[in-house]
Design a protein around this motif. Sequence first.
Motif, mmCIF file in Angstrom:
data_model
loop_
_atom_site.group_PDB
_atom_site.id
_atom_site.type_symbol
_atom_site.label_atom_id
_atom_site.label_comp_id
_atom_site.label_asym_id
_atom_site.label_seq_id
_atom_site.Cartn_x
_atom_site.Cartn_y
_atom_site.Cartn_z
ATOM 1 N N THR A 15 0.837 -1.200 0.000
ATOM 2 C CA THR A 15 0.000 0.000 0.000
ATOM 3 C C THR A 15 0.874 1.253 0.000
ATOM 4 O O THR A 15 0.554 2.248 -0.642
ATOM 5 C CB THR A 15 -0.931 0.009 1.243
ATOM 6 O OG1 THR A 15 -1.647 -1.216 1.265
ATOM 7 C CG2 THR A 15 -1.892 1.173 1.202
ATOM 8 N N GLY A 16 1.989 1.192 0.719
ATOM 9 C CA GLY A 16 2.918 2.321 0.718
ATOM 10 C C GLY A 16 2.448 3.512 1.527
ATOM 11 O O GLY A 16 2.561 4.668 1.099
ATOM 12 N N LEU A 44 -2.881 4.585 9.879
ATOM 13 C CA LEU A 44 -2.005 3.428 9.695
ATOM 14 C C LEU A 44 -2.707 2.209 10.270
ATOM 15 O O LEU A 44 -3.486 2.331 11.216
ATOM 16 C CB LEU A 44 -0.675 3.623 10.446
ATOM 17 C CG LEU A 44 0.259 4.734 9.949
ATOM 18 C CD1 LEU A 44 1.361 4.977 10.967
ATOM 19 C CD2 LEU A 44 0.867 4.386 8.600
ATOM 20 N N CYS A 45 -2.431 1.046 9.711
ATOM 21 C CA CYS A 45 -2.976 -0.172 10.323
ATOM 22 C C CYS A 45 -2.044 -0.578 11.471
ATOM 23 O O CYS A 45 -0.964 0.002 11.647
ATOM 24 C CB CYS A 45 -3.098 -1.270 9.264
ATOM 25 S SG CYS A 45 -1.552 -2.097 8.888
ATOM 26 N N HIS A 173 -3.574 -5.740 2.860
ATOM 27 C CA HIS A 173 -3.367 -4.323 2.529
ATOM 28 C C HIS A 173 -4.452 -3.508 3.236
ATOM 29 O O HIS A 173 -5.372 -2.965 2.587
ATOM 30 C CB HIS A 173 -3.434 -4.110 1.000
ATOM 31 C CG HIS A 173 -2.413 -4.903 0.249
ATOM 32 N ND1 HIS A 173 -2.684 -6.118 -0.334
ATOM 33 C CD2 HIS A 173 -1.100 -4.660 0.021
ATOM 34 C CE1 HIS A 173 -1.576 -6.582 -0.890
ATOM 35 N NE2 HIS A 173 -0.597 -5.716 -0.701
ATOM 36 N N PRO A 174 -4.379 -3.430 4.568
ATOM 37 C CA PRO A 174 -5.509 -2.893 5.342
ATOM 38 C C PRO A 174 -5.950 -1.488 4.943
ATOM 39 O O PRO A 174 -7.138 -1.188 4.987
ATOM 40 C CB PRO A 174 -4.976 -2.910 6.778
ATOM 41 C CG PRO A 174 -3.940 -3.973 6.787
ATOM 42 C CD PRO A 174 -3.297 -3.926 5.435
HETATM 43 S S1 SF4 Z 1 -1.646 -0.796 5.133
HETATM 44 FE FE1 SF4 Z 1 -0.578 -1.101 7.088
HETATM 45 S S2 SF4 Z 1 1.131 -2.472 6.581
HETATM 46 FE FE2 SF4 Z 1 0.375 -1.627 4.654
HETATM 47 S S3 SF4 Z 1 1.683 0.156 4.254
HETATM 48 FE FE3 SF4 Z 1 -0.169 0.866 5.349
HETATM 49 S S4 SF4 Z 1 0.363 0.869 7.511
HETATM 50 FE FE4 SF4 Z 1 1.894 -0.369 6.451
#
Ligand code: SF4
Length: 236
Positions: A15-16, A44-45, A173-174
């Motif tokens: 996802t970045g 952020l996850c 890819h949360p």
């Molecule tokens: S979805 Fe989560 S693991 Fe993926 S880049 Fe974002 S914060 Fe990092």
Amino acid sequence: MAMKYVQTTCPYCGTGCSMNLVVSDDKVVGVAPYHRSPVNEGKLCPKGVYAHEFINSEDRLTTPLIKKDGKFVEASWDEAYEVIASKLKSYKPDELSVLASARVSNEDNYAIMKFARGVLKTKHLDHCARLCHSSSVAGLATTFGSGAMTNSIADIAESKCVFIIGSNTYEQHPLIGRSVARARKNGAKVIYADPRLTPTGKQADLYMAFRSGSDVAIFNGMMQEIIKNGWEDKDF
Ligand code: SF4
């Protein structure tokens, strides 16, 4: 105490998401949101929230380990390089193969390529992205003209229908999963096709289980129905 924020990218998934590393007296002590990225909008996850922990983890290897009498013992870098060089020298170039990683930077991969071709002189060089990504690059480039994602992540939340196959988006890819969830909240239908009923499938409107390896048959069947019923976008 000198404290600063260093903007960077979460290393855990494709996802970045952008984030700030909180650096106190030259030590990374935490992660703080970076709000200006359209990818994650300051969110952020859990993987990203704790992404700094491995940097100073006590479990982290900080010196090379060499196996002696069946046990790993700490060694200097010079000793480790001696062992690596002597082992590599014991093979002919054609007996060696090198597998590069998507988890390191482009610069590191470039150095690995130079090492394999210029130093080891082997032609057996590959990269893990060839396993998962090269087929999608070829397919996307042929169909849409570009071997990369053809829409922005923000577009997903605007969709009326989201079809997911080959991805457990909510767990893998949360933050892209968040866009799918937003689309669904706005009335989109989410259709999920996967051999496993994953957490992504459990929250879909329609779950299609299929036998592993029959993805192409599913797409062919869908295309057949679309063409049979004249549902295709003829102008496109
Ligand atoms: S979805 Fe989560 S693991 Fe993926 S880049 Fe974002 S914060 Fe990092």
